[in-house]
Design a protein around this motif. Structure first.
Motif, PDB file in Angstrom:
ATOM      1  N   GLU A 149      16.311  35.773  31.905  1.00  0.00           N
ATOM      2  CA  GLU A 149      15.998  34.337  31.930  1.00  0.00           C
ATOM      3  C   GLU A 149      17.212  33.489  32.304  1.00  0.00           C
ATOM      4  N   ASN A 150      18.335  33.714  31.622  1.00  0.00           N
ATOM      5  CA  ASN A 150      19.540  32.930  31.924  1.00  0.00           C
ATOM      6  C   ASN A 150      20.064  33.243  33.324  1.00  0.00           C
ATOM      7  N   SER A 151      20.013  34.498  33.704  1.00  0.00           N
ATOM      8  CA  SER A 151      20.506  34.908  35.020  1.00  0.00           C
ATOM      9  C   SER A 151      19.748  34.189  36.131  1.00  0.00           C
ATOM     10  N   GLN A 152      18.439  34.111  35.996  1.00  0.00           N
ATOM     11  CA  GLN A 152      17.633  33.436  37.010  1.00  0.00           C
ATOM     12  C   GLN A 152      17.926  31.942  37.043  1.00  0.00           C
ATOM     13  N   TRP A 153      18.101  31.358  35.863  1.00  0.00           N
ATOM     14  CA  TRP A 153      18.395  29.919  35.802  1.00  0.00           C
ATOM     15  C   TRP A 153      19.735  29.615  36.485  1.00  0.00           C
ATOM     16  N   LEU A 154      20.728  30.436  36.215  1.00  0.00           N
ATOM     17  CA  LEU A 154      22.047  30.227  36.814  1.00  0.00           C
ATOM     18  C   LEU A 154      22.034  30.503  38.317  1.00  0.00           C
ATOM     19  N   GLU A 155      21.309  31.520  38.724  1.00  0.00           N
ATOM     20  CA  GLU A 155      21.245  31.872  40.145  1.00  0.00           C
ATOM     21  C   GLU A 155      20.811  30.672  40.987  1.00  0.00           C
ATOM     22  N   ALA A 156      19.923  29.861  40.444  1.00  0.00           N
ATOM     23  CA  ALA A 156      19.371  28.730  41.185  1.00  0.00           C
ATOM     24  C   ALA A 156      20.262  27.495  41.164  1.00  0.00           C
ATOM     25  N   ARG A 157      21.339  27.496  40.362  1.00  0.00           N
ATOM     26  CA  ARG A 157      22.075  26.258  40.134  1.00  0.00           C
ATOM     27  C   ARG A 157      23.600  26.347  40.303  1.00  0.00           C
ATOM     28  N   VAL A 158      24.183  27.529  40.224  1.00  0.00           N
ATOM     29  CA  VAL A 158      25.647  27.639  40.224  1.00  0.00           C
ATOM     30  C   VAL A 158      26.201  27.616  41.649  1.00  0.00           C
ATOM     31  N   VAL A 159      27.279  26.850  41.813  1.00  0.00           N
ATOM     32  CA  VAL A 159      27.965  26.746  43.103  1.00  0.00           C
ATOM     33  C   VAL A 159      29.464  26.918  42.887  1.00  0.00           C
ATOM     34  N   ASN A 160      30.090  27.718  43.746  1.00  0.00           N
ATOM     35  CA  ASN A 160      31.552  27.872  43.727  1.00  0.00           C
ATOM     36  C   ASN A 160      32.213  26.844  44.630  1.00  0.00           C
ATOM     37  N   LEU A 161      33.376  26.371  44.184  1.00  0.00           N
ATOM     38  CA  LEU A 161      34.160  25.377  44.913  1.00  0.00           C
ATOM     39  C   LEU A 161      35.463  26.004  45.401  1.00  0.00           C
ATOM     40  N   PRO A 162      36.090  25.427  46.424  1.00  0.00           N
ATOM     41  CA  PRO A 162      37.387  25.940  46.870  1.00  0.00           C
ATOM     42  C   PRO A 162      38.370  26.029  45.711  1.00  0.00           C
ATOM     43  N   SER A 163      39.077  27.167  45.623  1.00  0.00           N
ATOM     44  CA  SER A 163      39.879  27.441  44.427  1.00  0.00           C
ATOM     45  C   SER A 163      41.245  28.045  44.734  1.00  0.00           C
ATOM     46  N   SER A 164      41.668  28.000  45.983  1.00  0.00           N
ATOM     47  CA  SER A 164      42.964  28.570  46.339  1.00  0.00           C
ATOM     48  C   SER A 164      44.119  27.789  45.729  1.00  0.00           C
ATOM     49  N   VAL A 165      45.298  28.390  45.777  1.00  0.00           N
ATOM     50  CA  VAL A 165      46.535  27.638  45.532  1.00  0.00           C
ATOM     51  C   VAL A 165      46.730  26.708  46.725  1.00  0.00           C
ATOM     52  N   PRO A 166      46.800  25.388  46.520  1.00  0.00           N
ATOM     53  CA  PRO A 166      46.937  24.458  47.654  1.00  0.00           C
ATOM     54  C   PRO A 166      48.257  24.675  48.405  1.00  0.00           C
ATOM     55  N   GLU A 167      48.211  24.498  49.699  1.00  0.00           N
ATOM     56  CA  GLU A 167      49.411  24.668  50.520  1.00  0.00           C
ATOM     57  C   GLU A 167      50.522  23.708  50.099  1.00  0.00           C
ATOM     58  N   SER A 168      50.141  22.552  49.595  1.00  0.00           N
ATOM     59  CA  SER A 168      51.130  21.566  49.156  1.00  0.00           C
ATOM     60  C   SER A 168      51.952  22.059  47.976  1.00  0.00           C
ATOM     61  N   GLU A 169      51.466  23.122  47.294  1.00  0.00           N
ATOM     62  CA  GLU A 169      52.157  23.658  46.117  1.00  0.00           C
ATOM     63  C   GLU A 169      52.989  24.897  46.442  1.00  0.00           C
ATOM     64  N   PHE A 170      53.026  25.317  47.695  1.00  0.00           N
ATOM     65  CA  PHE A 170      53.738  26.545  48.052  1.00  0.00           C
ATOM     66  C   PHE A 170      55.222  26.481  47.684  1.00  0.00           C
ATOM     67  N   GLY A 171      55.780  25.283  47.732  1.00  0.00           N
ATOM     68  CA  GLY A 171      57.203  25.140  47.412  1.00  0.00           C
ATOM     69  C   GLY A 171      57.524  25.584  46.002  1.00  0.00           C
ATOM     70  N   ARG A 172      56.590  25.398  45.081  1.00  0.00           N
ATOM     71  CA  ARG A 172      56.793  25.836  43.691  1.00  0.00           C
ATOM     72  C   ARG A 172      56.827  27.348  43.590  1.00  0.00           C
ATOM     73  N   LEU A 173      56.127  28.043  44.503  1.00  0.00           N
ATOM     74  CA  LEU A 173      56.126  29.505  44.476  1.00  0.00           C
ATOM     75  C   LEU A 173      57.439  30.057  44.998  1.00  0.00           C
ATOM     76  N   LYS A 174      58.059  29.371  45.890  1.00  0.00           N
ATOM     77  CA  LYS A 174      59.312  29.844  46.500  1.00  0.00           C
ATOM     78  C   LYS A 174      60.514  29.567  45.615  1.00  0.00           C
ATOM     79  N   ALA A 175      60.335  28.630  44.677  1.00  0.00           N
ATOM     80  CA  ALA A 175      61.475  28.221  43.847  1.00  0.00           C
ATOM     81  C   ALA A 175      61.987  29.359  42.990  1.00  0.00           C
TER      82      ALA A 175
END
Length: 386
Positions: free
Chosen positions: A360-386
């Motif tokens: 029941e829950n699986s079917q309800w979620l299947e009809a409604r859940v959406v994924n959004l862009p979730s990458s590390v933003p390019e603007s934050e790459f400088g923090r990774l290099k630090a």
């Protein structure tokens, strides 16, 4: 609201096409690849494979880690190690990626699907208990399905999108029935229940390092466990079951060519060095989504209390399937990649005849859940290099 969401995503990720989750190579990846090439060890024998295994084991708090070519291969071997045999049943969830069911099919097993919780999107401990109370009986310390007559040898809950499921309860229930727990932690590197990393609750667990995961080796997976015997056998099976010998080719059972190449592990070693920073940045992106959707009256799927998510893929729940479809069409037409949750495994032709609890829950979620862009933003790459 759809345009406001597109504007928010653009504010985070910029004006060009926005993928769902892109890899980030801002550390020592290039240098470690060159090191591999210079060493002439580019295949499954090499120092980077061992180093990557040690890094993952240390990060997750597991005693042992065994690297594989991909997460599906890792899960296949983990199921064999857990004692799954042809003709057995394995309890899993229909709300999952196809690799979960593919792997248990490779082991000759048949999936049985129980429902998920609405908040975690992972296997429901309550649904599992109800299913076992209705359909299972214990013979000789093992569980058998009274309805189908098959042995239930394992349970594979998944930590969906990096959200920890109620794994403590699931393991306790399975212990009562003598069912081995193999955690599908493919999406949850960096997720915790309390202070304990996902994948460390069951007998074995598997991780994925596909190109769209939190960290990537291009393609790759990992088996983690605290059991030394299982870890040694995992390495043996994934290395074609070759008996060590200076020059002879001796194999003592059917094995698999599943070991991760050194080149892939080199990427993994560099990615592990960036992982803490990437997790921190991804949590900040999730916080922006959380705040925005709270103001819109839309449910942002957040980590349950007492847990920490890696926010691999951020997700929201819309009011209806029609609203979901309109959202997907609009955002993708605007160059912002969004996706629905997977089609339920119980709807796929090869698994339609598998037993389930109504989902029941699986079917309800299947009809409604959406994924959004979730990458590390390019603007934050400088923090990774630090």
């Amino acid at each position: 609201m759809n345009q406001e969401i597109v504007d928010l995503v653009r504010d985070i990720y910029g004006d060009s096409f926005v993928p769902l989750h892109r890899p980030v190579f801002e550390g020592n990846e290039r240098q470690y690849l060159v090191d591999c090439i210079d060493s002439n060890f580019v295949s499954s024998v090499g120092a980077k494979v061992t180093a990557f295994e040690q890094q993952v084991a240390a990060f997750t708090g597991s005693r042992y880690a065994v690297a594989t070519v991909n997460g599906t291969a890792a899960l296949h071997i983990a199921l064999l190690l857990a004692g799954v045999e042809p003709g057995d049943e394995v309890i899993s969830q229909a709300l999952t990626f196809i690799a979960t069911c593919n792997a248990l099919t490779y082991a000759g097993a048949r999936p049985v699907f129980v429902d998920v919780d609405l908040d975690t999107l992972g296997m429901s401990a309550d649904a599992l208990r109800r299913f076992l109370a209705t359909h299972a009986e214990i013979r000789g310390g093992r569980a058998w399905n009274k309805t189908t007559g098959r042995r239930i040898s394992a349970c594979v809950p998944m930590h969906t999108f990096g959200l920890p499921c109620r794994i403590n309860e699931i393991v306790a229930i399975c212990d009562e029935y003598g069912i081995a727990v193999v955690e599908d932690a493919a999406e949850s590197l960096g997720s915790y229940v309390g202070s304990r990393h996902t994948g460390t609750f069951g007998q074995l667990a598997t991780l994925s390092f596909n190109g769209n995961k939190v960290i990537t080796t291009g393609g790759g997976g990992m088996i983690i466990t605290d059991d030394e015997v299982l870890a040694k056998r995992a390495k043996h099976l994934t290395t074609t079951a070759k008996v060590p010998h200076p020059y002879e080719f001796v194999h003592d059972e059917v094995g698999y060519n599943y070991r991760m190449p050194n080149l892939n592990a080199a990427l993994g070693c560099a990615q592990m060095e960036l992982l803490p920073q990437m997790l921190a940045i991804k949590a900040e992106v999730a916080a922006r989504y959380r705040e925005f959707f709270a103001g819109q009256g839309v449910r942002f799927i957040d980590a349950p209390e007492g847990t920490t998510s890696n926010f691999w893929l951020n997700a929201i729940v819309l009011d209806s399937e029609a609203e979901r479809d309109a959202f997907l069409e609009y955002t993708n037409a605007q160059g912002v990649m969004t996706r629905p949750v997977w089609r339920l495994m119980s709807r796929l032709e090869m698994f339609k005849a598998c037993q389930h609890d109504g989902l029941e829950n699986s079917q309800w979620l299947e009809a409604r859940v959406v994924n959004l862009p979730s990458s590390v933003p390019e603007s934050e790459f400088g923090r990774l290099k630090a």
